[in-house]
Write a protein that holds these residues in place. Structure first.
Motif, PDB file in Angstrom:
ATOM      1  N   ALA A 280      27.446  40.585  46.262  1.00 52.26           N
ATOM      2  CA  ALA A 280      28.054  41.787  46.837  1.00 52.26           C
ATOM      3  C   ALA A 280      29.263  41.434  47.688  1.00 52.26           C
ATOM      4  CB  ALA A 280      27.015  42.544  47.656  1.00 52.26           C
ATOM      5  N   ALA A 281      29.200  40.284  48.344  1.00 52.23           N
ATOM      6  CA  ALA A 281      30.309  39.874  49.205  1.00 52.23           C
ATOM      7  C   ALA A 281      31.561  39.550  48.391  1.00 52.23           C
ATOM      8  CB  ALA A 281      29.893  38.657  50.028  1.00 52.23           C
ATOM      9  N   ASP A 282      31.401  39.084  47.166  1.00 53.84           N
ATOM     10  CA  ASP A 282      32.548  38.689  46.348  1.00 53.84           C
ATOM     11  C   ASP A 282      32.913  39.726  45.284  1.00 53.84           C
ATOM     12  OD1 ASP A 282      32.773  36.302  47.715  1.00 53.84           O
ATOM     13  OD2 ASP A 282      31.515  35.191  46.288  1.00 53.84           O
ATOM     14  N   GLU A 283      32.238  40.869  45.266  1.00 50.14           N
ATOM     15  CA  GLU A 283      32.451  41.846  44.201  1.00 50.14           C
ATOM     16  C   GLU A 283      33.890  42.350  44.171  1.00 50.14           C
ATOM     17  OE1 GLU A 283      30.626  46.096  42.569  1.00 50.14           O
ATOM     18  OE2 GLU A 283      30.073  45.345  44.555  1.00 50.14           O
ATOM     19  N   ARG A 284      34.436  42.699  45.311  1.00 39.94           N
ATOM     20  CA  ARG A 284      35.800  43.235  45.346  1.00 39.94           C
ATOM     21  C   ARG A 284      36.794  42.217  44.809  1.00 39.94           C
ATOM     22  NH1 ARG A 284      36.927  47.664  48.624  1.00 39.94           N
ATOM     23  NH2 ARG A 284      38.981  46.779  49.101  1.00 39.94           N
ATOM     24  N   THR A 285      36.606  40.954  45.154  1.00 40.20           N
ATOM     25  CA  THR A 285      37.514  39.901  44.688  1.00 40.20           C
ATOM     26  C   THR A 285      37.417  39.726  43.171  1.00 40.20           C
ATOM     27  OG1 THR A 285      37.295  38.738  46.801  1.00 40.20           O
ATOM     28  CG2 THR A 285      38.116  37.469  44.933  1.00 40.20           C
ATOM     29  N   THR A 286      36.189  39.803  42.662  1.00 39.14           N
ATOM     30  CA  THR A 286      35.974  39.660  41.213  1.00 39.14           C
ATOM     31  C   THR A 286      36.656  40.782  40.444  1.00 39.14           C
ATOM     32  OG1 THR A 286      33.858  38.542  41.574  1.00 39.14           O
ATOM     33  CG2 THR A 286      34.215  39.560  39.421  1.00 39.14           C
ATOM     34  N   ILE A 287      36.456  42.001  40.882  1.00 40.25           N
ATOM     35  CA  ILE A 287      37.068  43.145  40.188  1.00 40.25           C
ATOM     36  C   ILE A 287      38.580  43.116  40.339  1.00 40.25           C
ATOM     37  CG2 ILE A 287      37.209  45.664  40.150  1.00 40.25           C
ATOM     38  CD1 ILE A 287      34.256  45.740  40.889  1.00 40.25           C
ATOM     39  N   ALA A 288      39.075  42.673  41.490  1.00 40.52           N
ATOM     40  CA  ALA A 288      40.519  42.575  41.695  1.00 40.52           C
ATOM     41  C   ALA A 288      41.149  41.600  40.709  1.00 40.52           C
ATOM     42  CB  ALA A 288      40.811  42.137  43.130  1.00 40.52           C
ATOM     43  N   ALA A 289      40.441  40.514  40.398  1.00 40.72           N
ATOM     44  CA  ALA A 289      40.964  39.545  39.430  1.00 40.72           C
ATOM     45  C   ALA A 289      41.049  40.178  38.035  1.00 40.72           C
ATOM     46  CB  ALA A 289      40.075  38.307  39.405  1.00 40.72           C
ATOM     47  N   ALA A 290      40.055  40.975  37.680  1.00 39.10           N
ATOM     48  CA  ALA A 290      40.086  41.650  36.384  1.00 39.10           C
ATOM     49  C   ALA A 290      41.189  42.706  36.345  1.00 39.10           C
ATOM     50  CB  ALA A 290      38.727  42.295  36.115  1.00 39.10           C
ATOM     51  N   ARG A 291      41.369  43.423  37.442  1.00 41.60           N
ATOM     52  CA  ARG A 291      42.438  44.430  37.497  1.00 41.60           C
ATOM     53  C   ARG A 291      43.805  43.777  37.338  1.00 41.60           C
ATOM     54  NH1 ARG A 291      41.721  47.923  42.811  1.00 41.60           N
ATOM     55  NH2 ARG A 291      43.552  48.942  41.856  1.00 41.60           N
TER      56      ARG A 291
END
Length: 526
Positions: free
Chosen positions: A295-306
């Motif tokens: 959960a802590a890294d979710e935003r970073t993961t999705i940002a990389a895909a975006r």
């Protein structure tokens, strides 16, 4: 008193009846919707089991068929690599009981209704029970649906665009009744009406399906779609790292040592996405749980895909498994659809977690549909596609990120072809550790890739950008409800003694008293 046989002839010897049971049960093992299915077996086993129940007392016969159904369900669990647990075994017993009900109803009503009235009891009950499984149980069409055994017979399968998958079960069960009618009477004059009617209907279904394939093929422009999976070495390393964490999902969410392994998988997926976009793909799909993150890294993961979608100018659907510290599920199973500008168009949460193995909190079941230059794109996750009512949406393309395993991947992906035909859209199912495939709206295979036989787990297909509206999308499960109403009506008529059979008449020959049977030198009646 001799055993009722479904006509006025003496009962078959005991050994012959139980030979029918054994042969029917054996044939049923090859018609369970698994990796060892034989299409013809689905047409054979109901004939044999129905003959057994009609030549055996009602309740003992039903118990034996229930046992055969339990054996078939257990075999499906074994063949599909599901494993045996209290949950799966209880489900097998319950489904077997429901699938035994058509045989019991047929046996109870065959002597209370005129032949023409009794004929639809079994097929309508089979179709109705298949429908009830999808409505009342958490199993959908994963088990107990005969249509999935007919994969590849496209002329026959086109009927599901009208009736849903339950029409195939009706036709197979009707065939069993017609064969038994001829078997019982041993007279062409008495059986010809049933045989001719069934043959005409089946030919109409096959000719109509063939005409649909020949004269109305998908003619819309196509779009190049790619399904990508991370490199197998990165996936294995991530699995090993997760296995070293003691405890469950909450402990995994709190572990910082997993970040390098999770990042390696993400990088592999991003590289594969860029490669396929450079090759011309306009839409790229990742499998279910393709990338794992805390959960802590979710935003970073999705940002990389975006960022990757924006740089490659593609639509990107990613499967994400999030590990969280908040109970009771301690995480989520979801997909995120991103447009070529890097904007998140929607997040979808799996509506049907697999009973007994996925602890996730279900989503609301509303399937998102997004308008794009390449048609209306919808998306669900893996097991969701086993629920036809949920999949009946107005779309041109259905994306199904999935995650199976070696024993079940191919069979599970093949079932997705039914959803394409039913609802008139193309399907792209990208399966991690399974078989990926793309189908057009008539069930033709556009591309397929086996995770276990390829070095690069990539599926590329040119998919029609415009679907079609089917009768099934308009009327829904009207055929299944009609079958249930038919069974209820005939059951009421039989119970009230209004089926047109005089009291004392033998089943199968209305108005004719049973012939006496010689047993040990003594003449006995019914």
């Amino acid at each position: 008193m001799h055993t009722t046989t479904g006509n006025d002839r003496p009962p078959a010897p005991t050994w012959r009846r139980y030979a029918l049971l054994a042969l029917g049960a054996a044939a049923q093992l090859l018609a369970v919707g698994g990796r060892w299915d034989i299409a013809a077996a689905a047409w054979v086993f109901p004939v044999l089991l129905l003959r057994f129940t009609r030549t055996t007392r009602a309740w003992p016969g039903a118990l034996w068929v229930w046992a055969a159904n339990i054996a078939a369900a257990a075999f499906w669990l074994f063949a599909s690599g599901m494993g045996f647990s209290p949950v799966t075994l209880a489900g097998a017993v319950a489904l077997a009981a429901l699938l035994t009900l058509p045989f019991l109803l047929d046996r109870l009503l065959i002597g209370r209704l005129r032949p023409w009235m009794a004929l639809p009891v079994f097929p309508a009950a089979v179709a109705g029970c298949e429908f009830l499984i999808t409505v009342l149980s958490p199993f959908g069409t994963a088990y107990g649906n005969l249509a999935v055994t007919q994969y590849g017979d496209l002329p026959l399968l086109q009927v599901v665009s009208v009736t849903g998958s339950y029409g195939i079960g009706f036709l197979i069960a009707w065939f069993a009744c017609v064969v038994n009618r001829a078997w019982e009477t041993a007279s062409w004059r008495r059986a010809r009406g049933s045989v001719i009617t069934y043959t005409a209907v089946l030919l109409a279904v096959l000719l109509g399906g063939g005409a649909r394939l020949a004269f109305f093929p998908p003619q819309a422009p196509t779009v190049r779609i790619a399904g990508v999976t991370a490199e197998a070495s990165a996936i294995r390393a991530q699995k090993a790292a997760i296995a070293r964490i003691p405890g469950g999902r909450r402990e995994i969410a709190a572990a910082t040592t997993l970040r390098p392994a999770m990042t390696a998988v993400l990088r592999s997926l991003l590289a594969a996405t860029e490669r396929e976009a450079d090759a011309g793909a306009k839409l790229v799909i990742w499998p279910e749980e393709a990338v794992k993150t805390t959960a802590a890294d979710e935003r970073t993961t999705i940002a990389a895909a975006r960022d990757q979608a924006r740089r490659s100018r593609i639509y990107l659907e990613i499967g994400v498994e999030v590990y969280g510290t908040a109970g009771p599920a301690y995480g989520r199973d979801e997909t995120v659809l991103i447009d070529p500008r890097g904007k998140v168009l929607g997040t979808y949460r799996k509506a049907h977690p697999i009973p007994g193995s996925e602890p996730f909190t279900p989503g609301d079941g509303r399937v998102p549909v997004v308008a794009t230059p390449f048609g209306r794109i919808a998306g669900v996750i893996c097991y969701d596609a086993d629920f036809p009512d949920m999949m009946r949406v107005d779309a041109d393309l259905m994306l199904i990120p999935a995650h199976d395993w070696r024993e079940y991947g191919r069979a599970h992906t093949q079932k997705a072809a039914l959803r394409a035909i039913e609802s008139g859209y193309a399907v792209m199912r990208q399966d991690s550790e399974g078989v990926s495939a793309a189908f057009d709206n008539q069930g033709h295979v556009l591309a397929t890739t086996d995770y276990f036989t390829t070095d690069r787990q990539t599926t590329v297909a040119y998919v029609p950008t415009r679907g079609t509206t089917t009768l099934y999308t308009r009327i829904g499960d009207a055929f299944a409800w009609l079958c249930l109403a038919t069974v209820a009506t005939l059951l009421a008529l039989g119970a009230a003694g209004k089926g047109g059979v005089r009291r004392g008449a033998a089943p199968g020959r209305t108005g004719t008293p049973p012939s006496p049977t010689v047993t040990n030198g003594t003449r006995t009646g019914q």
